[in-house]
Scaffold this motif. Structure first.
Motif, PDB file in Angstrom:
ATOM      1  N   VAL A  26       0.852  -1.198   0.000  1.00  0.00           N
ATOM      2  CA  VAL A  26       0.000   0.000   0.000  1.00  0.00           C
ATOM      3  C   VAL A  26       0.887   1.247   0.000  1.00  0.00           C
ATOM      4  O   VAL A  26       0.606   2.225  -0.705  1.00  0.00           O
ATOM      5  N   CYS A  27       1.974   1.208   0.767  1.00  0.00           N
ATOM      6  CA  CYS A  27       2.962   2.299   0.746  1.00  0.00           C
ATOM      7  C   CYS A  27       3.520   2.469  -0.660  1.00  0.00           C
ATOM      8  O   CYS A  27       3.643   3.590  -1.161  1.00  0.00           O
ATOM      9  N   TRP A  28       3.855   1.357  -1.297  1.00  0.00           N
ATOM     10  CA  TRP A  28       4.380   1.377  -2.660  1.00  0.00           C
ATOM     11  C   TRP A  28       3.384   2.032  -3.619  1.00  0.00           C
ATOM     12  O   TRP A  28       3.759   2.850  -4.463  1.00  0.00           O
ATOM     13  N   LEU A  29       2.121   1.694  -3.465  1.00  0.00           N
ATOM     14  CA  LEU A  29       1.084   2.271  -4.321  1.00  0.00           C
ATOM     15  C   LEU A  29       0.948   3.778  -4.096  1.00  0.00           C
ATOM     16  O   LEU A  29       0.791   4.549  -5.053  1.00  0.00           O
ATOM     17  N   CYS A  30       1.035   4.215  -2.847  1.00  0.00           N
ATOM     18  CA  CYS A  30       0.960   5.651  -2.547  1.00  0.00           C
ATOM     19  C   CYS A  30       2.139   6.402  -3.160  1.00  0.00           C
ATOM     20  O   CYS A  30       1.970   7.503  -3.702  1.00  0.00           O
ATOM     21  N   ILE A  31       3.328   5.824  -3.080  1.00  0.00           N
ATOM     22  CA  ILE A  31       4.494   6.455  -3.699  1.00  0.00           C
ATOM     23  C   ILE A  31       4.301   6.524  -5.209  1.00  0.00           C
ATOM     24  O   ILE A  31       4.579   7.557  -5.838  1.00  0.00           O
ATOM     25  N   LEU A  32       3.821   5.441  -5.799  1.00  0.00           N
ATOM     26  CA  LEU A  32       3.598   5.401  -7.243  1.00  0.00           C
ATOM     27  C   LEU A  32       2.650   6.509  -7.682  1.00  0.00           C
ATOM     28  O   LEU A  32       2.939   7.248  -8.627  1.00  0.00           O
ATOM     29  N   VAL A  33       1.540   6.649  -6.992  1.00  0.00           N
ATOM     30  CA  VAL A  33       0.554   7.666  -7.367  1.00  0.00           C
ATOM     31  C   VAL A  33       1.133   9.066  -7.181  1.00  0.00           C
ATOM     32  O   VAL A  33       1.037   9.918  -8.073  1.00  0.00           O
ATOM     33  N   SER A  86      10.341  -0.123  -1.759  1.00  0.00           N
ATOM     34  CA  SER A  86       9.121  -0.567  -1.082  1.00  0.00           C
ATOM     35  C   SER A  86       8.472  -1.731  -1.830  1.00  0.00           C
ATOM     36  O   SER A  86       7.897  -2.622  -1.201  1.00  0.00           O
ATOM     37  N   PHE A  87       8.583  -1.756  -3.147  1.00  0.00           N
ATOM     38  CA  PHE A  87       8.050  -2.896  -3.894  1.00  0.00           C
ATOM     39  C   PHE A  87       8.833  -4.167  -3.576  1.00  0.00           C
ATOM     40  O   PHE A  87       8.247  -5.222  -3.307  1.00  0.00           O
ATOM     41  N   ILE A  88      10.148  -4.064  -3.579  1.00  0.00           N
ATOM     42  CA  ILE A  88      10.989  -5.232  -3.285  1.00  0.00           C
ATOM     43  C   ILE A  88      10.740  -5.728  -1.864  1.00  0.00           C
ATOM     44  O   ILE A  88      10.577  -6.935  -1.631  1.00  0.00           O
ATOM     45  N   ILE A  89      10.681  -4.808  -0.913  1.00  0.00           N
ATOM     46  CA  ILE A  89      10.440  -5.192   0.483  1.00  0.00           C
ATOM     47  C   ILE A  89       9.062  -5.836   0.631  1.00  0.00           C
ATOM     48  O   ILE A  89       8.911  -6.857   1.310  1.00  0.00           O
ATOM     49  N   GLY A  90       8.052  -5.245   0.006  1.00  0.00           N
ATOM     50  CA  GLY A  90       6.697  -5.790   0.098  1.00  0.00           C
ATOM     51  C   GLY A  90       6.599  -7.198  -0.451  1.00  0.00           C
ATOM     52  O   GLY A  90       5.978  -8.076   0.156  1.00  0.00           O
TER      53      GLY A  90
END
Length: 157
Positions: free
Chosen positions: A104-111, A144-148
């Motif tokens: 979800v953090c990754w998605l927020c950064i992406l947006v 964050s994607f790799i960690i997730g």
């Protein structure tokens, strides 16, 4: 396994720190002609920073600010959930909650960073280039994607 978990923990802490720096620092765009930079919050020159951004009232900037703050919140929550799961979860289980929160953090950064890229990163032609805050945002996106994904794959042993 312990070394891998420790490595992921260190990268997660580094991601949290880089997200804070990326969001707080006012160096998303740097001018090529004068010693000035533009961030999410202020417009800075070599002398001082002013609160007057030329596009401060735009909804796109407010959206970027909101999503970058949300990404910090979710990244910190994911780190706390990981530590909690590390000490309370039974052996053999996966870190699903930590992984989901990190994604979800990754998605927020992406947006947030994508909206900034589409609206502001290429403004005024070649007068500006990307600053370190903008680049840190994309690095945090990758981390964050790799960690997730690693949280979702790993099992506690």
């Amino acid at each position: 396994m312990l070394v891998l978990l420790a490595g992921i923990f260190v990268v997660h802490i580094a991601t949290v720190i880089m997200l804070f720096v990326s969001t707080i620092a006012n160096v998303w765009l740097v001018s090529n002609t004068v010693d000035a930079s533009v961030g999410l919050w202020k417009n800075c020159t070599n002398i001082s920073c002013s609160d007057s951004l030329s596009y401060a009232s735009e909804d796109a900037l407010k959206t970027v600010q909101a999503f970058m703050i949300l990404s910090i919140i979710f990244c910190v929550i994911a780190l706390l959930v990981f530590v909690f799961q590390l000490f309370t979860m039974e052996k053999g289980n996966r870190f699903f909650l930590s992984g989901a929160t990190t994604l979800v953090c990754w998605l927020c950064i992406l947006v947030g960073v994508s909206i900034y890229t589409s609206h502001y990163a290429n403004r005024d032609g070649t007068q500006y280039h990307h600053g370190y805050s903008y680049i840190l945002g994309w690095i945090c996106f990758c981390f964050s994607f790799i960690i997730g994904v690693l949280y979702l794959v790993l099992r506690k042993k």
